[in-house]
Design a protein around this motif. Structure first.
Motif, PDB file in Angstrom:
ATOM      1  N   ASP A  21       0.853  -1.186   0.000  1.00  0.00           N
ATOM      2  CA  ASP A  21       0.000   0.000   0.000  1.00  0.00           C
ATOM      3  C   ASP A  21       0.894   1.242   0.000  1.00  0.00           C
ATOM      4  O   ASP A  21       1.628   1.494   0.956  1.00  0.00           O
ATOM      5  CB  ASP A  21      -0.885  -0.042   1.261  1.00  0.00           C
ATOM      6  N   TRP A  22       0.810   1.993  -1.053  1.00  0.00           N
ATOM      7  CA  TRP A  22       1.690   3.151  -1.244  1.00  0.00           C
ATOM      8  C   TRP A  22       1.544   4.163  -0.102  1.00  0.00           C
ATOM      9  O   TRP A  22       2.535   4.577   0.491  1.00  0.00           O
ATOM     10  CB  TRP A  22       1.353   3.784  -2.603  1.00  0.00           C
ATOM     11  N   ASN A  23       0.300   4.526   0.230  1.00  0.00           N
ATOM     12  CA  ASN A  23       0.078   5.524   1.295  1.00  0.00           C
ATOM     13  C   ASN A  23       0.586   5.036   2.641  1.00  0.00           C
ATOM     14  O   ASN A  23       1.282   5.761   3.352  1.00  0.00           O
ATOM     15  CB  ASN A  23      -1.415   5.845   1.432  1.00  0.00           C
ATOM     16  N   ALA A  24       0.240   3.804   2.973  1.00  0.00           N
ATOM     17  CA  ALA A  24       0.615   3.274   4.287  1.00  0.00           C
ATOM     18  C   ALA A  24       2.138   3.200   4.403  1.00  0.00           C
ATOM     19  O   ALA A  24       2.712   3.549   5.442  1.00  0.00           O
ATOM     20  CB  ALA A  24      -0.002   1.894   4.483  1.00  0.00           C
ATOM     21  N   ALA A  25       2.806   2.761   3.326  1.00  0.00           N
ATOM     22  CA  ALA A  25       4.265   2.632   3.378  1.00  0.00           C
ATOM     23  C   ALA A  25       4.915   4.001   3.561  1.00  0.00           C
ATOM     24  O   ALA A  25       5.869   4.149   4.312  1.00  0.00           O
ATOM     25  CB  ALA A  25       4.782   1.968   2.105  1.00  0.00           C
ATOM     26  N   ARG A  26       4.376   5.002   2.887  1.00  0.00           N
ATOM     27  CA  ARG A  26       4.959   6.351   3.023  1.00  0.00           C
ATOM     28  C   ARG A  26       4.775   6.879   4.442  1.00  0.00           C
ATOM     29  O   ARG A  26       5.654   7.501   5.001  1.00  0.00           O
ATOM     30  CB  ARG A  26       4.310   7.310   2.017  1.00  0.00           C
ATOM     31  N   GLU A  27       3.603   6.608   5.005  1.00  0.00           N
ATOM     32  CA  GLU A  27       3.349   7.105   6.358  1.00  0.00           C
ATOM     33  C   GLU A  27       4.228   6.425   7.397  1.00  0.00           C
ATOM     34  O   GLU A  27       4.725   7.057   8.317  1.00  0.00           O
ATOM     35  CB  GLU A  27       1.881   6.889   6.717  1.00  0.00           C
ATOM     36  N   ALA A  28       4.430   5.124   7.221  1.00  0.00           N
ATOM     37  CA  ALA A  28       5.173   4.364   8.238  1.00  0.00           C
ATOM     38  C   ALA A  28       6.686   4.555   8.106  1.00  0.00           C
ATOM     39  O   ALA A  28       7.441   4.195   8.993  1.00  0.00           O
ATOM     40  CB  ALA A  28       4.830   2.881   8.104  1.00  0.00           C
ATOM     41  N   PHE A  29       7.104   5.142   7.006  1.00  0.00           N
ATOM     42  CA  PHE A  29       8.527   5.139   6.674  1.00  0.00           C
ATOM     43  C   PHE A  29       9.364   6.093   7.527  1.00  0.00           C
ATOM     44  O   PHE A  29       8.953   7.213   7.812  1.00  0.00           O
ATOM     45  CB  PHE A  29       8.677   5.536   5.196  1.00  0.00           C
ATOM     46  N   SER A  30      10.577   5.643   7.899  1.00  0.00           N
ATOM     47  CA  SER A  30      11.553   6.595   8.475  1.00  0.00           C
ATOM     48  C   SER A  30      12.961   6.148   8.092  1.00  0.00           C
ATOM     49  O   SER A  30      13.259   4.950   8.026  1.00  0.00           O
ATOM     50  CB  SER A  30      11.412   6.683   9.992  1.00  0.00           C
TER      51      SER A  30
END
Ligand code: AMP
Length: 585
Positions: A21-30
């Motif tokens: 999931d593109w959105n979820a991965a971007r949000e969780a990313f650090s």
């Protein structure tokens, strides 16, 4: 009729993707999390150690790191443990010569295993590595060695004899030349070291040198519209980007067999031909031979390639070879195909789907960004013709330069310059020795890419063109100035203007317009002589393929050659369109 979108469902993918999931991965990313996963720290951060030694310490010692396919003969395998031994030896060999941190090591070679060893071995002791296109002629090689003040050159015997030997005395900064012999024979270049004995006589212990994330690691040359080529400085910390993009944009999984077809002289050949797959501990195929449609299909089939990273020119050449050839082969293991470097025609995306059973996933980045920024990832629906969406950790924008200011265009569908918010780890840190040129690439916290693009309402980015006159030919970025300068050396030439002429296979081919000195006739023999002169000095990758004579070349009021006018004329654009181009570069 083909749809405008290739829809993806998780169920349709052969392997669960790293980014569902593109959105979820971007949000969780650090980035901190990526750093932790790699086990890198501020005082011990080295691309080569992370790419090789890390696996040897773990369970990956016996995994095959490289499957090297020579142009003729048997494949050769190098395990991670063997790659560690060889790179340690190369590093210790350099140390024994007195070469160390910050020294520049240039590598001029095709896709061969010693190139990988030399690059990683040099990185291990903090040397700065520059791979060069083996198709470069003496002129671009000498220019780059001069700009970087390179101390070491690693090359093959054949390339040394063809390109270096005659100018060796003029390359005054070079302290050592290491020559790789043909096949298993030692090289016999006087005054140079033989690669095989250099490795054989060096110590195998890990070299006692550490580097940090901000230490310079790679110097990649790229071309601008004017002036000398620019040396984009990259640091060891870039490995975070290579690892993250290997995961999200290339979807690397531990059992993958990965094949990146890029030339090692191009940043893709280093970031993704060497570093990213090794960081992931997968097996990389390294093919020495030049493009050949049948050979490529055979490699995809026989080497059981699962993830393939290639370029639009190569795909167009495969398309040209016809679908029947492809259908003679089977690719049951192939599950993801990505492409970079030039616009990928929607037709090519569909060709992948129809002939190989998988669409081609375009992605975008450039030498300066050090790693993939915008991509079509496995689970993301594809809009053929689009470069995809920004990856986790990457913020892109479309901007407009206006009266000295840069404005972000929020509205979708509007064309502008592609910009990236600074702070991704593989961002270039300088153009070597050209501070002003570097500074000009930024406006506040935005890096301005020099590409024109637009973003649609769904957040997909679409490439529109370059904002400057740089030429992209078969994936090579070519600065017209470098070509013009070499043409101007010819005694018959008064002025030269070089443009990219649209071409269905290589994207653009290099075309030169030349005006001659007084009294010199534009003959066919002279044209051939000029083509030969340029090819000899610049090499096949950069030299013009076509030369046209003009009585004079159009210039701006300030005296600059108007390449865009030449291009507009070549394309048969009406004068009205051309006049708006006046005043450009
Ligand atoms: P280089 O620095 O040689 O890798 O060239 C980078 C340039 O190649 C970019 O600034 C673009 O102009 C072009 N490029 C790279 N990827 C793409 C792509 N997917 N679509 C269109 N152009 C691309």
């Amino acid at each position: 009729m083909r749809d405008a979108i290739i829809h993806k469902t998780l169920a349709s993918l052969r392997v669960a993707p790293n980014m569902a999931d593109w959105n979820a991965a971007r949000e969780a990313f650090s980035w901190d999390q990526v750093r932790e996963e790699l086990g890198a720290s501020a005082d011990d951060f080295n691309i080569a150690r992370l790419a090789v030694d890390r696996h040897v310490r773990g369970a990956g010692a016996d995994r095959i790191a490289l499957r090297y396919l020579p142009a003729a003969g048997e494949a050769r395998m190098l395990s991670y443990a063997e790659l560690q031994r060889q790179t340690d030896r190369f590093a210790n060999g350099l140390r024994a010569l007195g070469v160390g941190k910050g020294d520049r090591v240039f590598i001029l070679a095709g896709r061969i295993a010693p190139l990988v060893v030399a690059a990683l071995g040099s990185l291990k002791i903090g040397c700065v590595v520059t791979p060069l296109f083996s198709a470069f002629g003496p002129e671009p090689i000498a220019t780059r060695i001069g700009i970087a003040q390179a101390q070491v050159l690693v090359t093959t015997e054949a390339l040394y004899r063809r390109k270096i030997e005659k100018m060796r005395d003029t390359l005054t900064t070079l302290r050592h030349v290491i020559v790789i012999g043909e096949g298993d024979t030692a090289s016999s270049v006087a005054g140079a070291l033989d690669y095989a004995s250099f490795i054989a006589h060096a110590a195998e212990t890990p070299p006692p040198v550490t580097t940090g994330p901000d230490d310079m690691a790679l110097l990649h040359f790229t071309s601008g519209t004017t002036g000398t080529p620019k040396g984009a400085v990259h640091v060891h910390g870039a490995a975070l980007m290579h690892f993250a993009t290997g995961r999200y944009a290339l979807d690397l999984h531990p059992d993958d067999v990965f094949w990146c077809t890029a030339d090692p002289g191009w940043v893709t050949g280093t970031s993704y031909g060497i570093i990213a797959p090794l960081l992931h501990g997968v097996t990389s195929v390294v093919d020495e031979a030049e493009f050949d449609a049948e050979r490529w299909y055979r490699i995809l089939q026989d080497e059981e390639v699962s993830v393939w990273y290639t370029a639009p020119t190569a795909i167009r050449m495969l398309m040209k070879a016809g679908p029947q050839l492809a259908r003679r082969y089977r690719f049951p293991k192939l599950r993801f195909i990505a492409s970079v470097g030039e616009p990928l025609n929607p037709e090519a995306v569909w060709w992948g789907q129809e002939v190989l059973g998988l669409p081609i996933h375009d992605n975008w980045w450039q030498t300066e960004t050090g790693g993939i920024m915008i991509a079509n990832t496995p689970a993301l629906d594809i809009k053929p013709g689009s470069m995809g969406k920004p990856l986790p950790g990457v913020d892109a924008a479309i901007v407009r330069r206006h009266e000295g200011r840069v404005e972000v265009i929020e509205e979708p569908g509007v064309e502008g310059e592609l910009a990236l918010r600074t702070g991704w780890p593989s961002m270039f840190r300088a153009y070597l020795g050209q501070d002003e040129r570097y500074r000009k690439c930024f406006a506040g916290d935005l890096y301005l890419t020099g590409d024109l693009a637009r973003r649609d309402a769904d957040g997909y980015y679409w490439f529109v063109g370059r904002a400057d006159d740089v030429i992209k030919s078969a994936g090579h970025l070519i600065g017209p100035f470098e070509v013009e300068s070499v043409l101007m050396e010819h005694p018959a030439v008064a002025e030269a203007g070089v443009i990219g002429k649209p071409d269905p296979i290589v994207g653009e081919l290099v075309k030169a317009f030349v005006s001659l000195k007084q009294g010199i006739e534009p003959t066919e023999a002279l044209r051939m002589d000029l083509l030969g002169h340029a090819r000899k000095r610049l090499g096949a990758a950069v030299a013009p393929k076509e030369i046209a004579f003009l009585p004079t070349l159009p210039r701006t009021r300030s005296g600059k050659i108007m390449r865009r006018l030449l291009k507009a004329r070549e394309l048969g654009l009406p004068e009205g369109d051309i006049s708006t181009l006046e005043g450009s570069e």
